[in-house]
Design a protein around this motif. Structure first.
Motif, PDB file in Angstrom:
ATOM      1  N   MET A 234       0.292  -1.145   0.067  1.00 37.92           N
ATOM      2  CA  MET A 234      -0.146  -0.337  -0.247  1.00 37.92           C
ATOM      3  C   MET A 234       0.938   1.100   0.422  1.00 37.92           C
ATOM      4  O   MET A 234       0.331   2.358  -0.728  1.00 37.92           O
ATOM      5  CB  MET A 234      -0.973  -0.322   1.338  1.00 37.92           C
ATOM      6  N   ASP A 235       1.793   1.654   0.747  1.00 36.46           N
ATOM      7  CA  ASP A 235       2.799   2.355   0.391  1.00 36.46           C
ATOM      8  C   ASP A 235       4.109   2.977  -0.987  1.00 36.46           C
ATOM      9  O   ASP A 235       3.488   3.511  -0.951  1.00 36.46           O
ATOM     10  CB  ASP A 235       3.915   1.857   1.922  1.00 36.46           C
ATOM     11  N   LEU A 236       3.337   1.634  -1.251  1.00 36.64           N
ATOM     12  CA  LEU A 236       4.415   1.443  -2.913  1.00 36.64           C
ATOM     13  C   LEU A 236       2.993   1.743  -3.444  1.00 36.64           C
ATOM     14  O   LEU A 236       3.171   3.048  -4.651  1.00 36.64           O
ATOM     15  CB  LEU A 236       4.585   0.412  -3.153  1.00 36.64           C
ATOM     16  N   ALA A 237       1.580   1.940  -3.726  1.00 35.50           N
ATOM     17  CA  ALA A 237       0.520   2.333  -4.271  1.00 35.50           C
ATOM     18  C   ALA A 237       0.139   3.722  -4.172  1.00 35.50           C
ATOM     19  O   ALA A 237      -0.157   4.336  -5.264  1.00 35.50           O
ATOM     20  CB  ALA A 237      -0.111   1.217  -4.091  1.00 35.50           C
ATOM     21  N   THR A 238       0.523   4.194  -2.842  1.00 35.58           N
ATOM     22  CA  THR A 238       0.524   5.321  -2.350  1.00 35.58           C
ATOM     23  C   THR A 238       1.238   6.271  -2.371  1.00 35.58           C
ATOM     24  O   THR A 238       0.409   7.767  -3.029  1.00 35.58           O
ATOM     25  CB  THR A 238      -0.593   5.281  -1.091  1.00 35.58           C
ATOM     26  N   THR A 239       2.241   6.369  -1.924  1.00 35.81           N
ATOM     27  CA  THR A 239       3.028   6.976  -2.244  1.00 35.81           C
ATOM     28  C   THR A 239       3.920   6.952  -3.240  1.00 35.81           C
ATOM     29  O   THR A 239       4.947   7.956  -4.303  1.00 35.81           O
ATOM     30  CB  THR A 239       3.385   7.464  -0.342  1.00 35.81           C
ATOM     31  N   THR A 240       5.461   6.389  -1.936  1.00 35.98           N
ATOM     32  CA  THR A 240       6.553   5.452  -3.183  1.00 35.98           C
ATOM     33  C   THR A 240       6.774   5.234  -4.666  1.00 35.98           C
ATOM     34  O   THR A 240       6.988   6.311  -4.936  1.00 35.98           O
ATOM     35  CB  THR A 240       7.241   4.787  -2.231  1.00 35.98           C
ATOM     36  N   VAL A 241       5.281   4.728  -5.050  1.00 34.48           N
ATOM     37  CA  VAL A 241       5.688   4.741  -6.431  1.00 34.48           C
ATOM     38  C   VAL A 241       4.102   5.210  -6.903  1.00 34.48           C
ATOM     39  O   VAL A 241       4.958   5.828  -8.163  1.00 34.48           O
ATOM     40  CB  VAL A 241       5.498   3.048  -6.509  1.00 34.48           C
ATOM     41  N   GLY A 242       3.032   5.016  -6.951  1.00 36.30           N
ATOM     42  CA  GLY A 242       2.230   5.784  -7.045  1.00 36.30           C
ATOM     43  C   GLY A 242       2.206   6.834  -7.960  1.00 36.30           C
ATOM     44  O   GLY A 242       1.337   7.451  -8.860  1.00 36.30           O
ATOM     45  N   VAL A 243       2.482   8.182  -6.411  1.00 32.87           N
ATOM     46  CA  VAL A 243       2.265   9.350  -6.623  1.00 32.87           C
ATOM     47  C   VAL A 243       3.801   9.976  -8.226  1.00 32.87           C
ATOM     48  O   VAL A 243       2.772  10.809  -8.872  1.00 32.87           O
ATOM     49  CB  VAL A 243       2.491  10.262  -5.544  1.00 32.87           C
ATOM     50  N   PRO A 244       4.422   9.588  -8.319  1.00 33.85           N
ATOM     51  CA  PRO A 244       5.537   9.952  -9.169  1.00 33.85           C
ATOM     52  C   PRO A 244       4.658   8.859 -10.380  1.00 33.85           C
ATOM     53  O   PRO A 244       4.887   9.940 -11.291  1.00 33.85           O
ATOM     54  CB  PRO A 244       7.312   9.118  -8.839  1.00 33.85           C
TER      55      PRO A 244
ATOM     56  N   PRO B 224      11.334  -5.252  -0.752  1.00 36.31           N
ATOM     57  CA  PRO B 224      11.327  -6.753  -1.181  1.00 36.31           C
ATOM     58  C   PRO B 224       9.807  -8.212  -0.967  1.00 36.31           C
ATOM     59  O   PRO B 224       8.898  -8.738  -1.844  1.00 36.31           O
ATOM     60  CB  PRO B 224      11.798  -7.809   0.189  1.00 36.31           C
ATOM     61  N   ASP B 225       8.495  -7.635  -0.304  1.00 33.50           N
ATOM     62  CA  ASP B 225       7.447  -7.378  -0.687  1.00 33.50           C
ATOM     63  C   ASP B 225       6.083  -6.848  -1.360  1.00 33.50           C
ATOM     64  O   ASP B 225       5.158  -6.771  -1.623  1.00 33.50           O
ATOM     65  CB  ASP B 225       6.759  -7.441   1.026  1.00 33.50           C
ATOM     66  N   ALA B 226       7.201  -5.881  -2.223  1.00 31.83           N
ATOM     67  CA  ALA B 226       6.826  -5.588  -3.529  1.00 31.83           C
ATOM     68  C   ALA B 226       5.524  -6.210  -4.484  1.00 31.83           C
ATOM     69  O   ALA B 226       5.537  -7.316  -4.647  1.00 31.83           O
ATOM     70  CB  ALA B 226       7.341  -4.724  -4.509  1.00 31.83           C
ATOM     71  N   GLN B 227       4.426  -5.506  -5.152  1.00 31.24           N
ATOM     72  CA  GLN B 227       4.087  -6.545  -6.346  1.00 31.24           C
ATOM     73  C   GLN B 227       4.459  -7.321  -7.137  1.00 31.24           C
ATOM     74  O   GLN B 227       5.780  -6.727  -7.294  1.00 31.24           O
ATOM     75  CB  GLN B 227       2.605  -4.749  -6.629  1.00 31.24           C
ATOM     76  N   GLU B 228       3.994  -8.205  -7.853  1.00 31.96           N
ATOM     77  CA  GLU B 228       4.885  -9.084  -8.603  1.00 31.96           C
ATOM     78  C   GLU B 228       4.784  -8.270 -10.246  1.00 31.96           C
ATOM     79  O   GLU B 228       3.437  -7.952 -10.442  1.00 31.96           O
ATOM     80  CB  GLU B 228       4.119 -10.797  -8.836  1.00 31.96           C
TER      81      GLU B 228
END
Length: 783
Positions: free
Chosen positions: A63-73, A125-129
């Protein structure tokens, strides 16, 4: 001696008994009581806790990747490229007004690209496939962005080529956004599918807009462009009606009427007229108003972005709520398990509670001593008095091992504080003694300089004068060494000036305090003046550095001193041709000069860097920046940066001795009464010249020969460096610098002979004795 239980040992050393039970070491007792019962239950509890924690950690990371780390950029990059695609098409179609908008949009896109590029190094390590592959594909496409822009600007790229490039990069970005919705939670995946469909709706509308931008100017589209627009319209309408609108719920339902709005109706009406237009050969007539189209598309795009933001928030809320639920379960199970474990170790805690409290108390006292002792030392360094009994708190001893430890801590605390107090008192006493001895020696040196000045004015023998001048020079150096002792003892030099001094005179003053002063060559650029408060310490610093340069270089090799104004003040360079130092030695010396430590003279008596300590202390007080570097000649180059705060403007009126103030005015008399200049207290020889030939030594005073220059004490100094006579009598100190410390015996003898003859001939030329004052008046001549 046998105690009746089979255990024997010397009293106080062997294992002791209490209540018939042998006392084990404290560490062993704690390990047995605490760990043995807990090891039976802990693995089961740890397994369940680890499983729940891993699931929560994975969902939260996704969720952090989807909302902030990767999703926003990724979202910002998508919208930036979509707008740049349309503006590029308008520019290629010949729209001059779109050029400025394209330039600004490229800047915005570059910011989005700069924020997206670091994601290629993302390692979660726990990122989406498949997320890493999607980011890599997008990054490869962005690598050609600059080349594509140059081709567009140079006219080497066609409209279709630019369209294909931007569309390809946008589809790669959509792949990243779609992959972010594939989390480990099924409900999040279902809700994220509608979000991906919305992104595709925006992309298809952008494709259509970019293709139409080519034809608004000419009013026509090619058959291929017509096909692209038709396909985009059909796919967009299908996604909106079949997948996006049915998935709306809650606060998203008002957007179900988006297709019934005025902007959407205007846009679809123009699209319908386009689709129903009959092709005319390879072209299709573009009917409609570009302004109306632009307005409706902007409105629809804004509404779609609002729906995207709302959907994004809802999906994020669902994902984080589920992650929090998992975490709540984890905390609950963990709490229950830990409570059970706490019940298991309750009895152990009862046995160890008293020991723990006592150990923690001793540790707390040790920490307090650790924090209190540096404070005591700092107060002692500031000169404060410290009461040892007040600073040491005594622990009440008990008749066991912990009591013995507390007693040892009492003794250690008192010993440490008492030792610090004694060392500080000894250090302060030694510093006071060192300063007292140095001050008294400085008074004697001042009296010696005064006596040497009297002897120089009393004697006329050239050999005697030369010896006196050498003694004067040695005494000036001795005064500097005594000032070193004062500085090392914590004091400050006593020499003070009330007016600014010319930089050249400061350098000459420092040169005059160096043993091999003849090897030093001074070169000064510009007219720089030093503030009065910095003259004394600066002379001392430069003299120490010059002395070091002459001492650590071979005899007869020159030492060059250069000074010139720079942007932040005045830079003085002192360069020798010695052996230099190793790089680590330069680093250590520069660290010392940048941060001078508090010097303990008693522990650094054999340190060869005491001169550097003096320079570091004085430089820190003045704000000077001193740096040692390797010289091109193999020696050492020292750079002294005098800050702007110590450099002042030239004084408006600088007093100059009358005898040397106008050396080139040959026609003006030096004295109206015709007498030779009189020798008075506070004067020494400034210029020695024997220009008159020996054959004319017997010439009368009225023969028109001009007298030799006067011997004027301190004449080679700037007025600001001269020490008044009253101050000589008050402090017994003097700072005398001469242009040439060594005197030529022949020149001094010629001066004495000519002076006596002029005085003899002057008696006959005085008014009232048959002579004329004007006919024998000496004039000042440039020699």
């Amino acid at each position: 001696m046998d105690d009746g239980n089979g255990l024997a040992g010397p009293s106080g050393d062997g294992p002791r008994r209490r209540g018939g039970v042998r006392r084990l070491p404290l560490r062993t007792v704690l390990l047995i009581v605490v760990f043995v019962p807990s090891l039976t239950f802990a693995p089961l509890l740890a397994s369940g806790m680890n499983q729940l924690f891993t699931q929560w950690q994975a969902e939260k990371a996704q969720m952090d990747l989807a909302t902030t780390t990767v999703g926003v950029p990724a979202s910002a990059l998508f919208f930036g490229l979509d707008r740049e695609r349309r503006l590029t098409a308008e520019v290629l179609a010949g729209s001059a007004s779109a050029r400025a908008e394209l330039t600004e949009q490229r800047r915005v896109t570059d910011q989005a690209v700069a924020a997206f590029r670091p994601l290629t190094a993302l390692d979660v390590p726990d990122a989406q496939e498949g997320l890493a592959d999607a980011i890599a594909r997008t990054d490869r496409g962005l690598g050609l962005l600059a080349e594509q822009r140059r081709a567009v600007d140079a006219g080497r790229s066609g409209a279709q080529r630019a369209f294909d490039y931007y569309s390809g990069v946008l589809e790669s970005g959509l792949g990243v956004l779609t992959t972010l919705g594939r989390t480990d939670e099924g409900q999040v995946n279902r809700e994220a599918q509608a979000l991906s469909d919305l992104y595709w709706v925006v992309n298809l509308l952008g494709r259509e807009d970019a293709v139409l931008a080519r034809g608004w100017g000419t009013g026509r589209l090619t058959r291929d462009e017509y096909v692209l627009v038709s396909d985009a319209i059909g796919a967009r309408n299908h996604l909106m009606r079949s997948r996006v609108i049915p998935a709306l719920k809650g606060d998203e339902t008002p957007y179900a009427k988006l297709t019934d709005g005025k902007a959407w109706a205007t846009m679809t009406a123009m699209e319908e007229r386009l689709i129903t237009s009959a092709p005319e050969g390879d072209q299709v007539t573009l009917r409609g108003d570009s302004v109306a189209w632009r307005s409706s598309v902007e409105a629809v795009t804004g509404q779609l972005r609002q729906l995207l933001d709302l959907r994004f928030e809802n999906v994020s809320k669902i994902g984080y709520d589920h992650a929090r639920m998992v975490f709540t379960v984890f905390v609950s199970i963990s709490s229950v398990g830990l409570l059970a474990l706490a019940l298991v170790i309750f009895t152990s805690w009862r046995l160890t509670a008293i020991l723990r409290r006592r150990i923690l108390h001793l540790r707390h006292e040790a920490h307090e001593l650790q924090e209190r002792l540096p404070d005591v030392v700092a107060r002692l360094e500031r000169g404060e008095d410290v009461d040892v009994d007040a600073e040491v708190r005594t622990l009440q001893p008990t008749p066991d091992e912990l009591g013995e430890l507390g007693q040892a801590l009492n003794l250690a605390s008192r010993s440490a504080v008492l030792t610090a107090v004694r060392q500080a008192e000894q250090h302060r006493g030694f510093q006071r003694m060192l300063q007292r001895i140095a001050r008294r020696t400085q008074i004697l040196i001042g009296l010696q300089l005064k006596k040497l000045d009297e002897l120089e004015r009393r004697h006329e023998d050239p050999e005697v004068l030369e010896g006196l001048f050498d003694l004067d020079h040695l005494t000036a150096r001795l005064r500097r060494y005594e000032e070193n002792l004062v500085i090392l003892g914590g004091g400050q030099p006593q020499r003070r000036w009330r007016k600014p001094v010319h930089l050249l005179d400061v350098l000459r003053a420092a040169q005059g305090e160096v043993q091999d002063y003849r090897r030093i060559a001074i070169d000064v650029e510009g007219e720089s003046w030093i503030a009065e408060r910095a003259v004394g310490p600066l002379v001392h610093v430069l003299a120490e550095l010059m002395e070091n340069a002459t001492a650590f270089s071979r005899p007869l090799t020159p030492v060059e001193v250069r000074a010139a104004p720079v942007s932040r003040g005045v830079a003085v360079e002192i360069e020798d041709r010695g052996l230099g130092m190793e790089p680590e030695q330069y680093d250590a010396a520069n660290d010392l000069l940048r941060s001078p430590p508090r010097l303990d003279v008693m522990t650094h008596a054999d340190d060869v860097r005491l001169g550097l300590y003096v320079v570091a202390r004085l430089s820190a007080g003045l704000g000077l920046k001193v740096e040692l570097r390797s010289s091109a000649f193999g020696g050492t180059r020292v750079i002294v940066l005098i800050p702007e705060s110590l450099v002042v403007d030239r004084p408006r009126a600088v007093p100059v001795p009358e005898e040397v103030s106008s050396p080139r005015e040959d026609a003006r008399p030096a004295h109206e009464d015709g007498d030779l200049p009189a020798r008075s207290r506070g004067r020494a020889m400034a210029h020695v010249t024997a220009s008159a030939s020996p054959e004319r030594d017997d010439a009368p005073a009225s023969s028109g020969l001009r007298p030799l220059p006067q011997r004027v004490r301190q004449a080679s100094l700037a007025a600001e460096l001269k020490v008044p006579a009253a101050r000589d009598e008050r402090t017994g100190q003097e700072f005398a610098v001469r242009d040439q410390p060594g005197r030529s015996s022949a020149a001094i003898g010629a001066f004495q002979r000519q002076s006596r003859k002029r005085r003899t001939g002057d008696d006959a030329s005085r008014p009232g004795q048959g002579g004329s004052a004007e006919s024998s008046s000496p004039t000042t001549e440039d020699r």
